[in-house]
Design a protein around this motif. Sequence first.
Motif, PDB file in Angstrom:
ATOM      1  N   GLU A  15      54.324  -9.577 -52.011  1.00  0.00           N
ATOM      2  CA  GLU A  15      54.166  -9.169 -50.504  1.00  0.00           C
ATOM      3  C   GLU A  15      54.089  -7.725 -50.039  1.00  0.00           C
ATOM      4  OE1 GLU A  15      53.139 -10.823 -46.615  1.00  0.00           O
ATOM      5  OE2 GLU A  15      53.904 -11.629 -48.662  1.00  0.00           O
ATOM      6  N   THR A 139      58.911 -10.437 -46.080  1.00  0.00           N
ATOM      7  CA  THR A 139      58.218 -11.371 -46.341  1.00  0.00           C
ATOM      8  C   THR A 139      57.967 -12.191 -45.293  1.00  0.00           C
ATOM      9  OG1 THR A 139      58.825 -10.933 -48.608  1.00  0.00           O
ATOM     10  CG2 THR A 139      57.562 -13.117 -47.996  1.00  0.00           C
ATOM     11  N   GLU A 143      49.522 -14.574 -44.914  1.00  0.00           N
ATOM     12  CA  GLU A 143      48.959 -13.404 -45.631  1.00  0.00           C
ATOM     13  C   GLU A 143      48.733 -12.521 -44.907  1.00  0.00           C
ATOM     14  OE1 GLU A 143      45.261 -12.066 -47.637  1.00  0.00           O
ATOM     15  OE2 GLU A 143      46.206 -13.519 -48.665  1.00  0.00           O
TER      16      GLU A 143
END
Length: 152
Positions: A15, A139, A143
């Motif tokens: 990430e 995280t 996305e």
Amino acid sequence: MKILVAVDGTKYSREAALWAVKIAKKEKEAKLIAVYVERQLSKEDYLLSDDELDIRIEKKANEIFEKSFEDIDLEGIEVEKVVERGSPASKILDVSDREDVDLIVVGNSSRSGINNFFLGSVSDKVFTYSVRPVLVVKTREKEPVIETVAIT
């Protein structure tokens, strides 16, 4: 702009790599410095010669770099890969100083409780001791989307 991203093969560093690339794509002439730090050696590692150990660490690092940037579009971004041995936070800070980076990006494993109290996390140490801007990335399920980034 020089951006250092710490990678270790976890989803947290993946990430961080994703965010580092997204920021680099918004900048002109961005350079990404991906740093992997080999923290611990196994019992078997101590039986290897220095050359054999270097080869083993280099192979592991290449696998981690590949995993960290898999399916991420790096077009137009210069990526330098750096492998170090030792304390991850210390080595990340050393490389950031040596390379005179503008930003450090690290993932956060969200550890809590007694383990974090005694061991401390790499992201906490980097954030605490860095004289440079640090982005600690948590995280997420999907996305991230970055529209604009302003670093001053």
